[in-house]
Design an enzyme around this catalytic site. Structure first.
Site, PDB file in Angstrom:
ATOM      1  N   GLN A  83      34.869  25.421  23.375  1.00  0.00           N
ATOM      2  CA  GLN A  83      33.876  25.455  24.461  1.00  0.00           C
ATOM      3  C   GLN A  83      33.112  24.132  24.497  1.00  0.00           C
ATOM      4  O   GLN A  83      32.292  23.900  25.367  1.00  0.00           O
ATOM      5  CB  GLN A  83      32.881  26.587  24.234  1.00  0.00           C
ATOM      6  CG  GLN A  83      33.508  27.954  24.218  1.00  0.00           C
ATOM      7  CD  GLN A  83      32.573  29.000  23.619  1.00  0.00           C
ATOM      8  OE1 GLN A  83      31.763  29.604  24.308  1.00  0.00           O
ATOM      9  NE2 GLN A  83      32.669  29.191  22.318  1.00  0.00           N
ATOM     10  N   ASP A 106      32.410  17.690  23.983  1.00  0.00           N
ATOM     11  CA  ASP A 106      32.146  16.382  23.357  1.00  0.00           C
ATOM     12  C   ASP A 106      33.401  15.595  22.972  1.00  0.00           C
ATOM     13  O   ASP A 106      33.318  14.415  22.628  1.00  0.00           O
ATOM     14  CB  ASP A 106      31.236  16.544  22.127  1.00  0.00           C
ATOM     15  CG  ASP A 106      31.765  17.550  21.103  1.00  0.00           C
ATOM     16  OD1 ASP A 106      33.004  17.651  20.914  1.00  0.00           O
ATOM     17  OD2 ASP A 106      30.938  18.235  20.464  1.00  0.00           O
ATOM     18  N   HIS A 145      35.521  24.384  28.772  1.00  0.00           N
ATOM     19  CA  HIS A 145      34.348  24.006  29.571  1.00  0.00           C
ATOM     20  C   HIS A 145      34.392  22.547  30.019  1.00  0.00           C
ATOM     21  O   HIS A 145      33.369  21.991  30.394  1.00  0.00           O
ATOM     22  CB  HIS A 145      33.056  24.296  28.782  1.00  0.00           C
ATOM     23  CG  HIS A 145      32.803  25.758  28.586  1.00  0.00           C
ATOM     24  ND1 HIS A 145      31.862  26.270  27.709  1.00  0.00           N
ATOM     25  CD2 HIS A 145      33.382  26.852  29.161  1.00  0.00           C
ATOM     26  CE1 HIS A 145      31.879  27.594  27.760  1.00  0.00           C
ATOM     27  NE2 HIS A 145      32.793  27.971  28.618  1.00  0.00           N
TER      28      HIS A 145
END
Ligand code: OAD
Length: 250
Positions: free
Chosen positions: A107, A110, A125
Site C-alpha cells: 500500500q 514510496d 496505491h
C-alpha cells in the site's frame, strides 16, 4: 534457545514458511516507519494527525486547491527522497528469491521495495514519484512547475497530479486483480506493518485465510486482522523479518 532462532519462533511457523511454494505479503506504512517515513494513523506523528486526508488526498481537494495538494506532495516527496530501505525491505527482497511463487503487495507509495531489490511489486496505491494527467490518466514523464503553478500536461495542458490513489478513487484494476489472485492462491500470507483499516487492501489477508492460507501478522500492535492470524509476531518489522528469515533458512 536455538542460535538461529533467538526470537524463539514456533517450529511449525518456520516449517510452514520453509515448505511454502506460494506466498504473498501485504505491506503498509509500518514497513517504512524504520526508514523514517511517517505512518498514516499514529496519533502524534502520523501523516493524517495534522490534516484531514480528504482535504489533501482527494479529487475534490485537487479540484478546489491544486496548489495546496501539490505543496503536500512536494513535502512528502522531500520526506521520501531522504529515506533508505531498512532491513524489512531487504528481507522481503530476499524472500522473493527463496519462495518459488512470491507476490509482494504494497500500500506504500514510496518505492522503497524496488530500491531494496524486490522485482515483482504490486503497488496498490500507486507511486509518489510518478505523475499522470488529471484529465486522461496518461503517465507524464517530465513536468515543469513552480511553487505557485501546478505542473501542466505537455500533451493537453491539463493539470498534472501525482499517480497515487486518493480517497474516493478506485484502485488500479489490474493491480487489484493480481493481488486478489495471489491472496487466493498462496499457502502463506504475511500482513506486515498495516493497520488493516483501509479497503480493499484490508480484505486481502481475509481472502487468503478463507482460501486456506496461514496468516502471519508482523506489527508492534494489534489490528483488526490479529484475530484471523495464526501467528502474530509483535515488534518492528525491521527486526522481526530478518530474524525470521534467518531462523527458517539460516
Ligand atoms: P497505517 O498508518 O494505518 O498503519 C501503520 C501500521 O504499522 C500500524 O498498525 C502500526 O502499528 C504499524 N507499525 C508501526 N511501526 C511499525 C514497524 N516498525 N514495523 C511494523 N509495523 C509497524 O498505515 P497503512 O495500514 O499502510 O492510503 O494505511 C493504509 C492506507 O491508509 C495507506 O496506504 C494510505 C492511508 O490512507 C492512501 O493514501 C490511499
Amino acid at each position: 534457545m536455538d542460535n538461529l532462532n533467538p526470537l524463539n519462533f514456533p517450529a511449525d511457523l518456520l516449517a510452514c514458511l520453509r515448505l511454502a511454494r506460494a506466498a504473498a505479503a501485504l505491506t503498509g506504512a509500518g514497513v517504512s516507519a524504520e526508514s523514517g517515513v511517517p505512518t498514516f494513523r499514529d496519533a502524534q506523528t502520523g501523516l493524517w494527525a495534522r490534516y484531514r486526508p480528504e482535504d489533501l488526498a482527494s479529487p475534490q481537494a485537487f479540484a478546489e486547491n491544486p496548489v495546496q495538494v501539490w505543496e503536500w506532495y512536494r513535502w512528502r516527496r522531500g520526506l521520501v527522497s531522504g529515506a533508505l530501505p531498512n532491513p524489512a525491505h531487504y528481507a522481503l527482497a530476499d524472500l522473493e528469491k527463496r519462495i518459488p511463487r512470491f507476490t509482494l503487495i504494497t500500500q506504500n507509495v514510496d518505492g522503497l521495495h524496488h530500491t531494496a531489490g524486490s522485482r515483482q511489486v504490486i503497488e496498490l496505491h500507486g507511486n509518489i514519484w510518478r505523475n499522470k494527467c488529471s484529465r486522461d490518466g496518461a503517465q507524464v514523464e517530465v513536468v515543469s512547475s513552480n511553487q505557485e503553478n501546478p505542473p501542466l500536461c505537455p500533451r493537453c495542458s491539463g493539470l498534472v497530479r501525482p499517480d497515487v490513489v486518493w480517497f474516493g478513487e478506485q484502485l488500479p484494476a489490474e493491480a487489484l486483480e493480481a493481488a486478489w489472485d495471489a491472496a487466493q492462491h498462496c499457502a502463506v500470507f504475511l500482513s506486515i506493518g498495516t493497520s488493516g483499516l483501509v479497503q480493499p487492501a484490508a480484505s486481502l489477508p481475509l481472502i487468503a485465510v478463507q482460501s486456506g492460507a496461514t496468516l502471519i501478522e508482523i506489527n508492534p500492535d494489534e489490528t483488526p486482522l490479529t484475530p484471523h492470524a495464526s501467528y502474530s509476531l509483535r515488534g518492528p518489522a525491521g527486526l522481526i523479518l530478518p530474524e525470521l528469515l534467518q531462523a527458517v533458512w539460516g
